[in-house]
Design a protein around this motif. Sequence first.
Motif, PDB file in Angstrom:
ATOM      1  N   LYS A 199      41.181  33.053  41.181  1.00 49.89           N
ATOM      2  CA  LYS A 199      40.582  34.222  41.810  1.00 49.89           C
ATOM      3  C   LYS A 199      39.060  34.127  41.876  1.00 49.89           C
ATOM      4  CE  LYS A 199      40.698  39.255  41.722  1.00 49.89           C
ATOM      5  NZ  LYS A 199      41.254  40.456  41.053  1.00 49.89           N
ATOM      6  N   PRO A 200      38.352  33.724  40.797  1.00 50.38           N
ATOM      7  CA  PRO A 200      36.893  33.597  40.908  1.00 50.38           C
ATOM      8  C   PRO A 200      36.461  32.618  41.986  1.00 50.38           C
ATOM      9  CG  PRO A 200      37.566  33.574  38.612  1.00 50.38           C
ATOM     10  CD  PRO A 200      38.815  33.462  39.433  1.00 50.38           C
ATOM     11  N   THR A 201      37.163  31.481  42.093  1.00 52.25           N
ATOM     12  CA  THR A 201      36.821  30.508  43.122  1.00 52.25           C
ATOM     13  C   THR A 201      37.053  31.063  44.513  1.00 52.25           C
ATOM     14  OG1 THR A 201      37.449  28.734  41.602  1.00 52.25           O
ATOM     15  CG2 THR A 201      37.236  28.172  43.926  1.00 52.25           C
ATOM     16  N   ALA A 202      38.148  31.789  44.692  1.00 54.32           N
ATOM     17  CA  ALA A 202      38.435  32.390  45.999  1.00 54.32           C
ATOM     18  C   ALA A 202      37.374  33.416  46.375  1.00 54.32           C
ATOM     19  CB  ALA A 202      39.822  33.042  45.964  1.00 54.32           C
ATOM     20  N   VAL A 203      36.907  34.192  45.390  1.00 60.83           N
ATOM     21  CA  VAL A 203      35.871  35.187  45.662  1.00 60.83           C
ATOM     22  C   VAL A 203      34.573  34.495  46.076  1.00 60.83           C
ATOM     23  CG1 VAL A 203      34.428  36.963  44.612  1.00 60.83           C
ATOM     24  CG2 VAL A 203      36.873  36.936  44.155  1.00 60.83           C
ATOM     25  N   MET A 204      34.225  33.409  45.384  1.00 62.91           N
ATOM     26  CA  MET A 204      33.001  32.691  45.718  1.00 62.91           C
ATOM     27  C   MET A 204      33.086  32.072  47.106  1.00 62.91           C
ATOM     28  SD  MET A 204      30.877  33.189  43.354  1.00 62.91           S
ATOM     29  CE  MET A 204      29.659  32.008  43.946  1.00 62.91           C
ATOM     30  N   ARG A 205      34.249  31.545  47.456  1.00 64.13           N
ATOM     31  CA  ARG A 205      34.428  30.959  48.790  1.00 64.13           C
ATOM     32  C   ARG A 205      34.327  32.039  49.862  1.00 64.13           C
ATOM     33  NH1 ARG A 205      36.854  25.961  49.480  1.00 64.13           N
ATOM     34  NH2 ARG A 205      38.010  26.766  51.290  1.00 64.13           N
ATOM     35  N   ALA A 206      34.886  33.215  49.577  1.00 57.96           N
ATOM     36  CA  ALA A 206      34.808  34.314  50.542  1.00 57.96           C
ATOM     37  C   ALA A 206      33.368  34.777  50.715  1.00 57.96           C
ATOM     38  CB  ALA A 206      35.700  35.474  50.082  1.00 57.96           C
TER      39      ALA A 206
END
Length: 318
Positions: free
Chosen positions: A12-19
């Motif tokens: 989830k943290p990686t997905a948020v950063m990518r978004a």
Amino acid sequence: MYTSPSGGTLGKPTAVMRALNFYLSEHPVIVSFRWSHALWGSTWSFLFYSISLYVVLSICLHLILAVLLRRGQRVPLGPLPALHSLSMSLISATIFAGLLLSATSEIRETRWLWRRSKTPLEWLLCFPLGTRPSGRVFFWSYVFYLSRYVHMLSTVSVVLQRRKLVFFKLFYHAISTFMSFLWLEFSQSFQVLAILFTTLAFFVIYGYRFWTSVAATGARLPLVLNCQILLLGCNLVCHVGVLLLHFFTGGCNGIGAWVLNSVLNGAILMLFMRVYLGRKRKPNKNMGDYECDENKIARSCSVFCAGKEADSNKLKSS
């Protein structure tokens, strides 16, 4: 072709950063941005008309209140000043994050065009000759320019609450808006670092001002002065760096606008030294802190003093 990032099997943290990276630096609107006179507020006539209107309305508001209200009477604004501080802090944080990510992407994608001796810091200080106002960093420069008009609303708050109108406050906001326009119109060098430094200072000071408004605690003038002195020092060092790069690396883009920008910043710096460094600070008898005058803070190169004096209950209890 750009597609919105998805979390997939990533954490989830990686997905948020990518978004965040997509919406702040890789969105098609940001990547394909191009400064032109078809954009809102992008013409010389709009710039001068809006600045003139701002000055005239501020002076008229001050004179009308002087006639209608008794001396010392203030207009209650409730939570509006705090909401303005919160919005300015969030806007500044968004511009800072977006410009930082965008500058990183631009450096990564265009570095192969540079000479081997050119470094990312040199690019941040000195755009190559022929640079056009298009792409990621100029999108955020345009957003920063638009945010200057939101800053002007603080003058209305000061006039209504404090019943004071300082001429240099009008001069400062007008000049800041004018310089932001020049950055875009002439693809001026150094604007990336200038916006990063300024928005970071705005985020801290406006955020602190919002916190003191909500918590009703006293503002400490040394905090504001330290932020502004640090901002002035960083700008001064960077201006020297631009000048050296211009003469020793073949020239920097928009150097004419940079010269005018330097002259105006120099005038603000001299006034800052005259107002603050040339005077003794007067301690507050009740709080033991320095007095915080928002109108005097506005005479420096940054934003208003973050905060206000302690509330009346706290003063009475002391």
